[in-house]
Design a protein around this motif. Sequence first.
Motif, PDB file in Angstrom:
ATOM      1  N   HIS A  59      -9.577   9.111  -2.668  1.00 48.22           N
ATOM      2  CA  HIS A  59      -8.609   8.976  -1.560  1.00 48.22           C
ATOM      3  C   HIS A  59      -7.700   9.800  -1.630  1.00 48.22           C
ATOM      4  O   HIS A  59      -6.825  10.196  -2.454  1.00 48.22           O
ATOM      5  N   HIS A  61      -3.985  10.290  -0.391  1.00 49.52           N
ATOM      6  CA  HIS A  61      -3.138   8.957  -0.104  1.00 49.52           C
ATOM      7  C   HIS A  61      -2.272   9.564   0.857  1.00 49.52           C
ATOM      8  O   HIS A  61      -1.362  10.223   0.358  1.00 49.52           O
ATOM      9  N   TRP A 102      -0.280  12.476  -2.387  1.00 47.08           N
ATOM     10  CA  TRP A 102      -1.190  12.605  -3.635  1.00 47.08           C
ATOM     11  C   TRP A 102      -2.525  11.996  -3.429  1.00 47.08           C
ATOM     12  O   TRP A 102      -3.146  11.670  -2.226  1.00 47.08           O
ATOM     13  N   HIS A 104      -6.074  10.059  -5.395  1.00 47.09           N
ATOM     14  CA  HIS A 104      -6.407   9.292  -6.660  1.00 47.09           C
ATOM     15  C   HIS A 104      -7.908   8.931  -6.303  1.00 47.09           C
ATOM     16  O   HIS A 104      -8.408   8.422  -5.295  1.00 47.09           O
ATOM     17  N   HIS A 106     -10.543   5.961  -5.960  1.00 47.89           N
ATOM     18  CA  HIS A 106     -10.478   4.815  -5.351  1.00 47.89           C
ATOM     19  C   HIS A 106     -11.483   3.954  -5.411  1.00 47.89           C
ATOM     20  O   HIS A 106     -12.123   3.326  -4.487  1.00 47.89           O
ATOM     21  N   HIS A 431       0.354  -0.712   1.013  1.00 47.23           N
ATOM     22  CA  HIS A 431      -0.335   0.512   1.619  1.00 47.23           C
ATOM     23  C   HIS A 431      -1.298   0.497   2.734  1.00 47.23           C
ATOM     24  O   HIS A 431      -2.069  -0.380   2.527  1.00 47.23           O
ATOM     25  N   HIS A 433      -3.791   2.520   5.157  1.00 47.67           N
ATOM     26  CA  HIS A 433      -4.294   3.749   5.180  1.00 47.67           C
ATOM     27  C   HIS A 433      -4.573   4.140   6.599  1.00 47.67           C
ATOM     28  O   HIS A 433      -4.516   3.185   7.603  1.00 47.67           O
ATOM     29  N   HIS A 490      -3.647  -2.863   1.441  1.00 45.11           N
ATOM     30  CA  HIS A 490      -3.622  -3.448   0.316  1.00 45.11           C
ATOM     31  C   HIS A 490      -2.427  -3.251  -0.484  1.00 45.11           C
ATOM     32  O   HIS A 490      -1.683  -2.403  -0.263  1.00 45.11           O
ATOM     33  N   HIS A 492      -0.704  -2.081  -3.781  1.00 46.16           N
ATOM     34  CA  HIS A 492      -1.008  -0.922  -4.568  1.00 46.16           C
ATOM     35  C   HIS A 492      -0.766  -0.968  -5.882  1.00 46.16           C
ATOM     36  O   HIS A 492      -0.897   0.060  -6.703  1.00 46.16           O
TER      37      HIS A 492
HETATM   38 CU1  C2O Z   1      -3.401   4.977  -2.604  1.00 38.79          CU
HETATM   39 CU2  C2O Z   1      -5.844   2.548  -0.924  1.00 38.79          CU
HETATM   40  O1  C2O Z   1      -4.479   3.784  -1.822  1.00 38.79           O
END
Ligand code: C2O
Length: 527
Positions: A59, A61, A102, A104, A106, A431, A433, A490, A492
Amino acid sequence: RGVLIKIVQIVTRKTTRLCSTKPIVTVNGQYPGPTLSAREGDTVLVKVVNHVKYNVTIHWHGIRQIRTGWADGPAYITQCPIQPGQSYVYNFTLTGQRGTLWYHAHILWLRATVHGAIVIKPKLHVPYPFSNPHQEVVLVLGEWWNADTEAVINQATKTGLAPNVSDAHTINGHPGPIASCVSSQGRTDGYKLKVKSGKTYLLRIVNAALNEDLFFKIAGHKLTVVEVDAIYTKPFTVDTVVITPGQTTNVLLTADKTLGQYLVTASPFMDAMIVAVDNKTATATLHYKVPPRNATSIATSFATSLLSLNSKKYPANVPREVDHSLLFTIGLGINPCSTCVNGSRIVAAINNVSFVMPETALLEAHFFNKQGVFTTDFPGKPLVPFNYTGSGPTNLQTTNGTRLYHLAYNSRVQVVLQDTGTISPESHPIHLHGFNFFVVGQGVGNYDSNTSPSTFNLVDPIERNTIGMPSGGWAAIRFKADNPGVWFLHCHFEVHTTWGLKMAFLVDNGKGPNESLLPPPNDLPKC
Ligand code: C2O
């Protein structure tokens, strides 16, 4: 406009920290992973090749992924995972964003070690709205478990209890000199940042920790906050930067001391690195191990100091009216569980709905009109009335479901996030998206729809992608649903997400030529 093409390998690498060695999943063998550097306007193609035995997704982010939800990355939300031996090309354009973000993994808890910074420079010849730093430094804050992180989750799921806390916090992969083990094997003296006296540095701080808000501090130095979540802020100066998992913060550090070493800490666990000013004759290190005593007041004053720059060049386009006014209670509860060792387990829910992950990606189900994967009846307000008093649970009931909230293209949304503090008051890093949102208000106790809106800032509220909800309080966010697709929201804290603290928005296509979700790429992984 450039095109950036990268191939990254997800590989296992034996890694030693705190005297303990274990194989960890990494990007290119590095922990943290390499920094992805790009420029505003660039198109980025990253081919992710999975060489490990786990399913993987990445993901990006905070990257808005306008019309390219297929590249967003959350497993089973926008894509099926990349299976062992497979690869997938994430293809997206950096539109209207510059700053630190960043990436990461997921899926499950792989992001513990699979993460790295994204640095998006402004377009060529466009300066920062602050004076040019002498040097820029990426600082990724993380957590380290001596045990296998998979074992940590499995243990938690089996018992139904909270997982073990990490053994150390890390800065750029290194535990601090105090937390380090003392035997020579695996010993680390922490990450050292050398600075020149009189120069100013731009620190790009990422909180990649799984389950901890962090208080970042450099002894004897003030920090000037200039950007959060790739949005410029009105600069303000602090001793302590408050940063939740998922958030990024850019600060200016002026090395205004002459000689010495100054401890840099990321509390709660006091794991540290050292800023060495003219390191040649480095003398004593100032050691202090005090997690901020007044953490809540530091967090509150930090949060309320954050304002958008809101200049001509960087205006804050806050929705003044809203089409959807939602109230989300955010809380933990305890449910009976026949397979759990303790007969019950902790669940987490939004509006009493604990989210159940589907077995096929929601975005695909939406695009191909596949029935029976999700419903669009996510409640816009709590299913159970609540009154948060700060003492005792009042709102524990939860139901399970894969329920989405449906939004028309370009509709204006307000979500009041209310901590119900069912176990104890907690700050949740929420967070979203696919969007940035404006934090138009926040307060302690219960949100009051009659009085709270009069305190809203609709002029220059901070804009970001992850908010640390005030512990035992509420925050109101606003955004415009101008990005079609399925977008995850969601907590984090990885453990809360695992327990179900998540939901998703489904945003329709618009009618215009550039207002619909693009078709999926050919190599989109299959479930
Ligand atoms: Cu950094 Cu759904 O997340």
